[in-house]
Design a protein around this motif. Sequence first.
Motif, PDB file in Angstrom:
ATOM      1  N   ARG A 165       0.844  -1.196   0.000  1.00 55.89           N
ATOM      2  CA  ARG A 165       0.000   0.000   0.000  1.00 55.89           C
ATOM      3  C   ARG A 165       0.882   1.249   0.000  1.00 55.89           C
ATOM      4  NH1 ARG A 165      -3.014  -0.099   4.887  1.00 55.89           N
ATOM      5  NH2 ARG A 165      -4.151  -1.831   3.985  1.00 55.89           N
ATOM      6  N   LYS A 166       1.937   1.239   0.817  1.00 55.79           N
ATOM      7  CA  LYS A 166       2.863   2.376   0.823  1.00 55.79           C
ATOM      8  C   LYS A 166       3.567   2.509  -0.518  1.00 55.79           C
ATOM      9  CE  LYS A 166       3.956   2.546   5.727  1.00 55.79           C
ATOM     10  NZ  LYS A 166       5.017   2.354   6.736  1.00 55.79           N
ATOM     11  N   GLU A 167       3.947   1.399  -1.108  1.00 52.92           N
ATOM     12  CA  GLU A 167       4.625   1.422  -2.402  1.00 52.92           C
ATOM     13  C   GLU A 167       3.694   1.962  -3.489  1.00 52.92           C
ATOM     14  OE1 GLU A 167       7.937   0.909  -4.819  1.00 52.92           O
ATOM     15  OE2 GLU A 167       7.759   0.776  -2.650  1.00 52.92           O
ATOM     16  N   TRP A 168       2.432   1.566  -3.475  1.00 48.47           N
ATOM     17  CA  TRP A 168       1.491   2.053  -4.480  1.00 48.47           C
ATOM     18  C   TRP A 168       1.275   3.554  -4.325  1.00 48.47           C
ATOM     19  CZ3 TRP A 168      -3.255   4.378  -5.123  1.00 48.47           C
ATOM     20  CH2 TRP A 168      -3.818   4.254  -6.389  1.00 48.47           C
ATOM     21  N   ARG A 169       1.160   4.007  -3.072  1.00 46.82           N
ATOM     22  CA  ARG A 169       0.985   5.451  -2.847  1.00 46.82           C
ATOM     23  C   ARG A 169       2.224   6.234  -3.266  1.00 46.82           C
ATOM     24  NH1 ARG A 169      -1.947   5.033   3.008  1.00 46.82           N
ATOM     25  NH2 ARG A 169      -3.990   4.426   2.210  1.00 46.82           N
ATOM     26  N   ARG A 170       3.408   5.623  -3.119  1.00 50.39           N
ATOM     27  CA  ARG A 170       4.637   6.297  -3.531  1.00 50.39           C
ATOM     28  C   ARG A 170       4.691   6.424  -5.054  1.00 50.39           C
ATOM     29  NH1 ARG A 170       9.585   5.215  -5.362  1.00 50.39           N
ATOM     30  NH2 ARG A 170       9.283   2.964  -5.426  1.00 50.39           N
ATOM     31  N   LEU A 171       4.265   5.398  -5.766  1.00 50.88           N
ATOM     32  CA  LEU A 171       4.318   5.436  -7.233  1.00 50.88           C
ATOM     33  C   LEU A 171       3.169   6.214  -7.849  1.00 50.88           C
ATOM     34  CD1 LEU A 171       5.395   1.766  -7.964  1.00 50.88           C
ATOM     35  CD2 LEU A 171       6.788   3.836  -8.101  1.00 50.88           C
ATOM     36  N   HIS A 172       2.058   6.325  -7.136  1.00 54.21           N
ATOM     37  CA  HIS A 172       0.880   7.056  -7.639  1.00 54.21           C
ATOM     38  C   HIS A 172       0.495   8.140  -6.625  1.00 54.21           C
ATOM     39  CE1 HIS A 172       0.622   2.987  -9.396  1.00 54.21           C
ATOM     40  NE2 HIS A 172       0.303   3.621 -10.489  1.00 54.21           N
ATOM     41  N   PRO A 173       1.239   9.244  -6.555  1.00 52.93           N
ATOM     42  CA  PRO A 173       0.966  10.246  -5.506  1.00 52.93           C
ATOM     43  C   PRO A 173      -0.378  10.963  -5.681  1.00 52.93           C
ATOM     44  CG  PRO A 173       2.677  11.024  -7.000  1.00 52.93           C
ATOM     45  CD  PRO A 173       2.362   9.606  -7.383  1.00 52.93           C
ATOM     46  N   ASN A 174      -0.904  11.031  -6.905  1.00 50.33           N
ATOM     47  CA  ASN A 174      -2.173  11.726  -7.139  1.00 50.33           C
ATOM     48  C   ASN A 174      -3.367  10.779  -7.163  1.00 50.33           C
ATOM     49  OD1 ASN A 174      -0.754  14.108  -7.374  1.00 50.33           O
ATOM     50  ND2 ASN A 174      -0.479  13.855  -9.581  1.00 50.33           N
ATOM     51  N   GLY A 175      -3.133   9.475  -7.093  1.00 49.83           N
ATOM     52  CA  GLY A 175      -4.200   8.497  -7.260  1.00 49.83           C
ATOM     53  C   GLY A 175      -4.838   8.174  -5.987  1.00 49.83           C
TER      54      GLY A 175
END
Length: 98
Positions: A88-98
């Motif tokens: 979840r942290k990795e996804w938020r890091r790669l998609h900051p606007n999503g």
Amino acid sequence: MVIFPILIVISIILYVYYKVAILKSKDGLTQHYFNARSRICLGSFVLLFGINQYLFYLTTISLFIGIIFLLLGGYQAYDGFKEVKHYRKEWRRLHPNG
């Protein structure tokens, strides 16, 4: 105790749901995230199944088998929670606007 069979069925349904969602997803990160979620569901299934079997039979052998299931299910759920948190942290890091 009707609550344990209901929770067992819900956890196995969610496990199958997340495994099917892995097949539908093309993104590797999403697949890892869904796999981690499915591990939580599998762990809760095994854990609840161990509790249910001990409460149903109330014998010494079911206690030992239930303890083994509790340990295996707890490990699966704990490891799944750690993986979900990481992905979840990795996804938020790669998609900051999503």
